[in-house]
Design an enzyme around this catalytic site. Structure first.
Site: not given
Ligand code: GLU
Length: 312
Positions: A11, A247-249
């Site tokens: 993702s 997180s991916k952020r």
């Protein structure tokens, strides 16, 4: 033979948390002379995109984390993208349906997350069984497409985790009837992961402790489907310097940023140091880390990344 696996969800770009997972799964299986399977968990087609998966594969190759079966390598149990395996999930669901353990659920998101509902420690609502006892006539009247839930018993399912020790949960009171398929037709992670790990002959599941509480549900599914459960080994989560979950952020924890600053060996060496299995933060290849790796060295508490630790 030990069969480990990486099961990342594409993702976004891989980050240090996913990387620690792949590294531990790789070391744990390789050290026992076992093999590693790579499976791309892209069930959620809205969030998971093929270019992300391809980038993830390229990142893992760059890091030297090899796999014996999976994308690019092939193997007897493919395809290795979950989005191409729905026929298998369909079969498993039909089996559970024939056992009379499945029912349609018409609850809306708002109903499910009502503040009054009891919540699990991971923030998810415990499903109160609202749609379990609807009559055929009541179902007839519903207009929205239903999701599919599995009826769970008032039983505690427990296991001994290879790293975290004993863990158990009462399925009915601490979880509730859980989703097998969403109302938009997407199969749920819990069903797909069990079907796939069993079909791919996985004997050892290494993953973050955020999935510890999913394991009793998965063990219940293994049992219902007549499949042999693997050993589970959960490890602590990697946290950002301020203590939040990565997180991916977190751009600076992502491989896109890190690959500009550091070599693969520098990233692995530092990560392994935080994980307790590299005596210093010296650069190491994955192969070199095999020598010192032992699960006993890995902490049980979440690991906070010190500020600036992955800077040049
Ligand atoms: N696909 C899941 C993730 O990336 C991992 C699932 C598992 O290891 O069971 O978080």
């Amino acid at each position: 033979m030990t069969v480990g696996r990486f099961a990342p969800s594409p993702s976004g770009r891989i980050h240090l948390g996913n990387l620690l997972c792949c590294l531990l799964a790789w070391l744990s299986a390789r050290q026992k002379g076992g093999k590693v399977v790579l499976r791309i968990e892209d069930l959620d087609t809205a969030r998971c995109k093929r270019p992300y998966a391809e980038q993830m594969i390229e990142d893992l190759c760059w890091l030297g984390l090899t796999w014996d079966e999976g994308p690019g390598v092939g193997g007897p149990d493919g395809p290795y993208y979950q989005s191409e395996r729905t026929a298998l999930y369909e079969q498993a669901l039909e089996k559970l349906e024939r056992m009379g353990l499945v029912y349609p659920c018409y609850c809306t998101r708002a109903e499910l997350h009502a503040a009054s509902a009891p919540h699990r420690s991971d923030g998810q609502a415990v499903y109160p069984g609202t749609c379990r006892h609807l009559t055929a006539a009541e179902r007839e009247k519903k207009t929205r497409a239903p999701a599919t839930r599995l009826m769970v018993p008032d039983e505690t399912w427990s296991f001994t985790d290879g790293h975290m020790g004993h863990y158990g949960e009462n399925l009915l009171h601490e979880c509730g009837d859980f989703l097998l398929r969403r109302s938009d037709g997407m199969f749920a992670y819990q069903l797909a992961v069990v079907v796939d790990d069993a079909a791919m002959g996985v004997t050892e599941v290494v993953r973050g402790s955020d999935l510890l509480s999913s394991t009793p549900r998965q063990l219940y599914l293994y049992d219902l489907l007549g499949l042999k459960a693997p050993e589970f080994i959960h490890f602590p989560l990697l946290l950002a310097p301020d203590g939040r979950r990565l997180s991916k952020r977190d751009a600076d924890a992502g491989l896109d940023d890190l690959r500009f600053k550091l070599t693969a060996e520098e990233i692995l060496g530092r990560l392994a140091y935080l994980g307790g299995f590299n005596p210093t933060a010296q650069p190491k290849t994955a192969e070199e880390l095999l020598k010192d790796f032992h699960w006993e060295k890995v902490p049980k508490e979440d690991i906070r990344i010190p500020e600036g630790f992955f800077e040049r």
